[in-house]
Design a protein around this motif. Structure first.
Motif, PDB file in Angstrom:
ATOM      1  N   LEU A   1     -14.742  37.981 -11.694  1.00  0.00           N
ATOM      2  CA  LEU A   1     -14.699  38.443 -13.095  1.00  0.00           C
ATOM      3  C   LEU A   1     -13.286  38.321 -13.682  1.00  0.00           C
ATOM      4  N   LEU A   2     -12.280  38.553 -12.830  1.00  0.00           N
ATOM      5  CA  LEU A   2     -10.887  38.426 -13.302  1.00  0.00           C
ATOM      6  C   LEU A   2     -10.599  37.001 -13.781  1.00  0.00           C
ATOM      7  N   MET A   3     -11.230  36.060 -13.092  1.00  0.00           N
ATOM      8  CA  MET A   3     -10.903  34.648 -13.374  1.00  0.00           C
ATOM      9  C   MET A   3     -11.831  34.007 -14.402  1.00  0.00           C
ATOM     10  N   CYS A   4     -13.001  34.596 -14.653  1.00  0.00           N
ATOM     11  CA  CYS A   4     -14.028  33.902 -15.434  1.00  0.00           C
ATOM     12  C   CYS A   4     -14.375  34.681 -16.706  1.00  0.00           C
ATOM     13  N   SER A   5     -13.957  34.172 -17.856  1.00  0.00           N
ATOM     14  CA  SER A   5     -14.204  34.895 -19.117  1.00  0.00           C
ATOM     15  C   SER A   5     -15.692  34.881 -19.470  1.00  0.00           C
ATOM     16  N   CYS A   6     -16.407  33.801 -19.099  1.00  0.00           N
ATOM     17  CA  CYS A   6     -17.862  33.738 -19.360  1.00  0.00           C
ATOM     18  C   CYS A   6     -18.558  34.926 -18.679  1.00  0.00           C
ATOM     19  N   CYS A   7     -18.225  35.147 -17.429  1.00  0.00           N
ATOM     20  CA  CYS A   7     -18.891  36.230 -16.684  1.00  0.00           C
ATOM     21  C   CYS A   7     -18.452  37.605 -17.195  1.00  0.00           C
TER      22      CYS A   7
ATOM     23  N   ASP B   1     -31.062  26.075 -14.456  1.00  0.00           N
ATOM     24  CA  ASP B   1     -30.386  24.976 -15.158  1.00  0.00           C
ATOM     25  C   ASP B   1     -29.184  25.469 -15.980  1.00  0.00           C
ATOM     26  N   LYS B   2     -28.927  26.785 -15.952  1.00  0.00           N
ATOM     27  CA  LYS B   2     -27.714  27.291 -16.602  1.00  0.00           C
ATOM     28  C   LYS B   2     -26.491  27.108 -15.707  1.00  0.00           C
ATOM     29  N   PHE B   3     -26.743  26.779 -14.421  1.00  0.00           N
ATOM     30  CA  PHE B   3     -25.633  26.700 -13.456  1.00  0.00           C
ATOM     31  C   PHE B   3     -25.560  25.303 -12.835  1.00  0.00           C
TER      32      PHE B   3
ATOM     33  N   ARG C   1     -21.400  28.332 -14.426  1.00  0.00           N
ATOM     34  CA  ARG C   1     -22.161  28.169 -15.672  1.00  0.00           C
ATOM     35  C   ARG C   1     -21.771  26.868 -16.374  1.00  0.00           C
ATOM     36  N   TYR C   2     -22.779  26.208 -16.963  1.00  0.00           N
ATOM     37  CA  TYR C   2     -22.492  25.028 -17.785  1.00  0.00           C
ATOM     38  C   TYR C   2     -21.916  25.457 -19.146  1.00  0.00           C
ATOM     39  N   ASP C   3     -22.557  26.491 -19.738  1.00  0.00           N
ATOM     40  CA  ASP C   3     -22.196  26.848 -21.117  1.00  0.00           C
ATOM     41  C   ASP C   3     -21.286  28.066 -21.172  1.00  0.00           C
TER      42      ASP C   3
END
Lengths: 205, 85
Positions: free
Chosen positions: B31-37, A110-112, A118-120
Motif C-alpha cells: 500500500l505504501l508503494m501503490c497509489s491505486c491500491c 482481467d483487471k490484473f 492492476r492494468y488501470d
C-alpha cells in the motif's frame, strides 16, 4: 472487533424495564429497531417462503420469555438467537438444507496482469462521503437495489456486522457457519456494493 | 512480495484486522508503494461507511405499528396471567 458499550447497556436495561412495565412506545421501538434484521437472519437460514412465519413466532417466543432475559448478550443478539433457533428448527422440519451462498462475481481477473498488478489506475472517489450519498436519491436507490439483489446469507452478514455491530463470534453462532465463511460472505457483499457504487460514480463523470 | 490482486482479495480482512501480522505488514508495504491500491482501500472504507449510514433494508411488507401493538397486547395478557397465578 465490536464492543457493547456501557451506555448502550444502560439504555438497553432501561428499555427492558419499560417493556416489562408494558410501555407501548418501548414495544414500538423494539419492533422497529429489530424486525428487519430478524427477517434478514430468517431469510438467510430458511429462505423467503417461511421467513415471515419464523419471525412472527420468534417475536411471540421472545415476548413470553422477556422476564427470563438475563443480559448475557445484548437484547438484539438475544432476539437474533431466538429467530435463528426457530429458523433452524423449521428447516429441519421441512427437511431442507440452506445454501451458504450463490451468485458471486469477484473482481474480474482481467483487471490484473500476469504478475498480479492492476492494468488501470484507480482514482479516489469524489463526493463519496456518507452525507453526500444520503443527499443523492439516485445513488441511495442503487445501494438499496444492490443490497436487495445480494444472496440472503450475504445480506444477513452485512446487516449484522456492518449495520448492527454484531460481533463475529455471535454471527457464527447465529448462522451456524465458520468465521472464515462469515468473512468470505462479508467480502463478497461489500465488493458487490463497491462495484455498483464505482459504476455509478463512473456513469456520473 | 504482495501484489494488487492480493490487496483486492484481502482488503476486507485487512480493514477488519483479521490477518496474521506478517501478511498485514506485507500488504501495508504494498500500500505504501501503490497509489491505486491506496485509492482502492479508501473506496472500500467509503463503501462500508456508506452502507453503515444508508442502512439498506430487507424488502418487507410488515405493518410494524400493528405488530408492536399485537405484541404489547400479548405481553399484557401474559403479565396478567402470571400475576393471577
Amino acid at each position: 472487533m465490536k464492543f457493547f458499550s456501557k451506555k448502550n447497556k444502560n439504555d438497553e436495561t432501561q428499555l427492558i424495564k419499560q417493556l416489562i412495565a408494558g410501555d407501548e412506545h418501548a414495544f414500538q421501538k423494539v419492533v422497529s429497531d429489530n424486525h428487519n434484521s430478524m427477517l434478514s437472519v430468517a431469510r438467510a437460514i430458511v429462505g423467503d417462503a417461511f421467513s415471515d412465519e419464523v419471525v412472527q413466532d420468534a417475536w411471540i417466543s421472545a415476548i413470553k420469555a422477556l422476564p427470563n432475559f438475563e443480559g448475557r448478550s445484548s437484547f438484539k443478539t438475544w432476539l437474533l438467537h431466538i429467530v435463528s433457533n426457530g429458523a433452524k428448527t423449521r428447516i429441519r422440519r421441512e427437511n431442507r438444507i440452506f445454501s451458504l451462498d450463490d451468485g458471486w462475481e469477484s473482481e474480474t481477473s482481467d483487471k490484473f496482469d500476469h504478475t498480479g498488478h492492476r492494468y488501470d489506475d484507480i482514482l479516489p472517489w469524489e463526493n463519496a462521503t456518507p452525507e453526500a450519498i444520503l443527499a443523492n436519491d439516485q445513488l441511495q436507490s442503487v445501494i438499496e437495489q444492490t443490497f436487495q439483489q445480494l444472496p440472503a446469507m450475504q445480506r444477513a452478514v452485512l446487516t449484522m456486522y456492518d449495520m448492527k455491530g454484531t460481533g463475529m463470534d455471535e454471527i457464527c453462532n447465529i448462522l451456524s457457519i465458520s468465521s472464515s465463511n462469515v468473512r468470505v460472505l462479508l467480502h463478497r457483499a461489500r465488493s458487490t456494493l463497491h462495484h455498483k457504487i464505482e459504476q455509478y460514480q463512473q456513469s456520473e463523470k | 512480495m504482495y501484489q494488487c490482486k492480493d490487496i483486492s482479495d484481502e482488503v476486507n480482512n485487512y480493514i477488519d484486522g483479521d490477518l496474521p501480522l506478517p501478511k498485514r505488514i506485507g500488504l501495508f508495504f504494498h500500500l505504501l508503494m501503490c497509489s491505486c491500491c491506496r485509492n482502492y482501500l479508501q473506496q472500500i472504507h467509503s463503501t462500508i461507511s456508506i452502507v453503515t449510514v444508508a442502512k439498506p433494508k430487507e424488502q418487507d411488507g410488515t405493518d410494524i405499528n400493528a405488530l408492536a401493538k399485537q405484541l404489547h397486547t400479548l405481553w399484557q395478557n401474559e403479565d396478567n396471567n402470571q400475576k393471577s397465578h
